[in-house]
Design a protein around this motif. Structure first.
Motif, mmCIF file in Angstrom:
data_model
loop_
_atom_site.group_PDB
_atom_site.id
_atom_site.type_symbol
_atom_site.label_atom_id
_atom_site.label_comp_id
_atom_site.label_asym_id
_atom_site.label_seq_id
_atom_site.Cartn_x
_atom_site.Cartn_y
_atom_site.Cartn_z
ATOM 1 N N GLU A 55 0.814 -1.213 0.000
ATOM 2 C CA GLU A 55 0.000 0.000 0.000
ATOM 3 C C GLU A 55 0.850 1.266 0.000
ATOM 4 N N SER A 56 2.066 1.186 0.504
ATOM 5 C CA SER A 56 2.968 2.337 0.511
ATOM 6 C C SER A 56 3.785 2.437 -0.764
ATOM 7 N N SER A 57 3.473 1.573 -1.722
ATOM 8 C CA SER A 57 4.128 1.528 -3.030
ATOM 9 C C SER A 57 5.572 1.033 -2.951
ATOM 10 N N LEU A 94 -3.045 15.609 -0.467
ATOM 11 C CA LEU A 94 -3.513 14.295 -0.898
ATOM 12 C C LEU A 94 -3.598 13.291 0.255
ATOM 13 N N ASN A 95 -3.210 13.742 1.445
ATOM 14 C CA ASN A 95 -3.228 12.882 2.635
ATOM 15 C C ASN A 95 -2.322 11.655 2.460
ATOM 16 N N LEU A 96 -1.118 11.914 1.950
ATOM 17 C CA LEU A 96 -0.120 10.864 1.758
ATOM 18 C C LEU A 96 1.120 11.195 2.581
ATOM 19 N N HIS A 97 1.889 10.175 2.926
ATOM 20 C CA HIS A 97 3.080 10.426 3.729
ATOM 21 C C HIS A 97 4.365 10.430 2.908
ATOM 22 N N SER A 98 4.347 9.910 1.667
ATOM 23 C CA SER A 98 5.555 9.927 0.836
ATOM 24 C C SER A 98 5.182 10.034 -0.633
ATOM 25 N N SER A 99 6.093 10.626 -1.418
ATOM 26 C CA SER A 99 5.848 10.784 -2.855
ATOM 27 C C SER A 99 5.868 9.443 -3.574
ATOM 28 N N GLN A 100 6.513 8.434 -2.986
ATOM 29 C CA GLN A 100 6.552 7.119 -3.619
ATOM 30 C C GLN A 100 5.146 6.528 -3.756
#
Length: 387
Positions: free
Chosen positions: A19-21, A71-77
C-alpha cells in the motif's frame, strides 16, 4: 497487490507492491533482457525497489510536502502507482496483474496528461474537486521546482531556480549558448519570466522509441568496481557497447570545468538506448547545467581559482581534466567576449545585482585562462615525454 513490470508491452517480471508503493516481492522474471539496466538479479527485490524509488519526487523538492498533505499521503513514492510509474524518460511502467491495459493507450509520449500535480507543485490551485494523478510530474527527480507541459505538441520540462539568486534557469541558457559556440552536443534551453522569476524550458530529448539510461544505472552493470570511477564507467559502457563515450565525456568535463558546475552527479548524465532493440544509440546530450557559475555563492566568495568541488569522477573539477583524452576539438577563441553574453543574460534578473554580473563574468574569463594554461602545460608535458 500484484503487478507486472512492463517495458512498453513486454512483460518483464511479476511483482508484489504494498500500500505504501514498496516492492516487497518478485515472483517471476519473465524477460531478463528487458530488466532496467543495472538490476542486480542476486538481489532482485532490493535492486528493483531502489530503481522504483528513484522514480519518485525527492522529499527535498520544493512544494512536495504541501502536495502530499493535500492528498493525505506520507511519501511521494505512494504516488507512483497512481500513474502506473509512467515517465517521459523511459518506457517502463507497472500493469495491474492480468489487466488488459496497453502501453499505447496510456503512455505520456503520445497521450495527453494531467496538469494537476504540476499546478500544485507550482503553488496553483486545482479547479477540479478530484485531482488527476496521471502525470509525468510524479516521476520527475531533482530538488528544484519543475513540471512537464505540452507546448505546441512537444513535451517540455519547465524548471525554476533557488534562493537567493534564482540563477539556475539563466545558467541553463548560458550553458546552452556556450556549447553551441564550441560545437558540443547538448539540450537547447530557453528562458521565460513569470512574476519576475526566471524559468528554463527544454524539450524532451527522449521519445516513445528511446530511453535515457543514467550513469548510475550504467555503473551497476559490472559488480566489481575499479578504484577509479572514470575507468569503471568506461568499462561498463564498453560492456553495453555504447558508442563514442570518451569524446562525449571529454566535452562534458571541459564544459563543467568552464562553467564551474558543482553538481554533475550520476543521475544527470547518461546514455540513450533504443527501447525496442535494446541497442545503445550513444551518450545523451549534455543537460541539467543550472548548478554552475557560482549560482548560490555570495559575491565576495566567488573565486575562479579555488578548488571547485565536483560530483562526478573526482572531488575537484580541476582534477577531472586529467581524464580529457583530447583537446583538439576545442577552439576557445570561439568564446572570445562570451562574458558579454553572460552579462546580457544575467542583467535582466531582479535577484542579481550589476556587481554580481560583473564578478561572474570576470570569474568565467579567468576559467578560460586557467583552462588554456592547463592545455598548454599538458601539451608541453606530452612533448617532453616523446623526446
Amino acid at each position: 497487490m500484484k503487478y507486472t513490470l512492463m517495458h512498453k508491452n513486454i512483460p518483464v517480471c511479476n511483482l508484489e507492491i504494498d500500500e505504501s508503493s514498496y516492492i516487497i516481492a518478485c515472483y517471476e522474471i519473465l524477460n531478463i533482457a528487458h530488466l532496467p539496466i543495472g538490476t542486480d538479479c542476486d538481489n532482485i527485490v532490493g535492486s528493483l525497489q531502489g530503481w522504483w524509488k528513484s522514480r519518485s519526487i525527492p522529499k527535498s523538492r520544493k512544494g512536495i510536502r504541501e502536495v502530499l498533505d493535500k492528498l493525505n499521503l506520507h511519501s511521494s513514492q505512494q504516488l507512483l502507482k497512481e500513474c502506473f510509474g509512467l515517465s517521459l524518460s523511459d518506457q517502463y511502467w507497472i500493469k495491474p496483474y492480468e489487466s488488459k491495459l496497453d502501453w499505447a493507450e496510456i503512455n505520456f509520449f503520445n497521450n495527453d496528461f494531467s496538469d494537476d500535480i504540476g499546478n500544485l507543485l507550482f503553488g496553483s490551485e486545482v479547479s477540479s474537486p478530484k485531482i488527476n494523478l496521471m502525470s509525468p510530474d510524479i516521476t520527475s527527480d531533482g530538488n528544484l521546482k519543475k513540471r512537464w507541459k505540452i507546448i505546441n505538441e512537444k513535451r517540455c520540462l519547465i524548471k525554476g531556480g533557488s534562493n537567493p539568486y534564482q540563477q539556475e534557469p539563466l545558467n541553463e541558457l548560458i550553458a546552452d549558448k556556450l556549447m553551441e559556440n564550441i560545437g558540443v552536443y547538448h539540450t537547447p534551453y530557453t528562458v521565460f519570466w513569470q512574476d519576475d522569476e526566471p524559468y528554463s524550458i527544454c524539450e524532451d530529448f527522449i521519445n516513445e522509441k528511446t530511453e535515457l539510461v543514467s550513469a548510475y544505472q550504467i555503473c551497476g552493470v559490472l559488480k566489481t568496481k575499479a578504484q577509479d570511477m572514470y575507468e569503471h564507467f568506461i568499462r561498463c559502457c564498453e560492456k553495453l557497447k555504447i558508442p563514442n563515450v570518451q569524446q562525449s565525456l571529454n566535452e562534458m568535463l571541459v564544459v563543467d570545468y568552464l562553467i564551474a558546475n558543482v553538481d554533475r552527479h550520476y543521475a544527470n548524465f547518461g546514455a540513450i538506448r533504443d527501447a525496442e532493440t535494446l541497442r545503445f544509440i550513444g551518450m545523451a546530450p549534455i543537460y541539467d547545467n543550472g548548478t554552475s557559475l557560482w549560482y548560490n555563492t555570495l559575491d565576495r566568495f566567488i573565486n575562479p581559482d579555488a578548488d571547485i568541488e565536483s560530483s562526478t569522477f573526482c572531488t575537484k573539477l580541476y582534477e577531472q581534466l586529467e581524464y580529457v583524452t583530447d583537446f583538439d576539438w576545442l577552439d576557445l577563441s570561439k568564446l572570445k567576449d562570451f562574458s558579454t553574453e553572460i552579462y546580457n543574460i544575467l542583467k535582466h534578473s531582479l535577484y542579481i545585482s550589476d556587481d554580481r554580473c560583473q564578478f561572474i563574468c570576470q570569474a568565467f574569463e579567468r576559467r578560460i585562462e586557467l583552462l588554456e594554461q592547463y592545455i598548454e602545460q599538458s601539451q608541453n608535458y606530452g612533448m617532453n615525454q616523446i623526446q
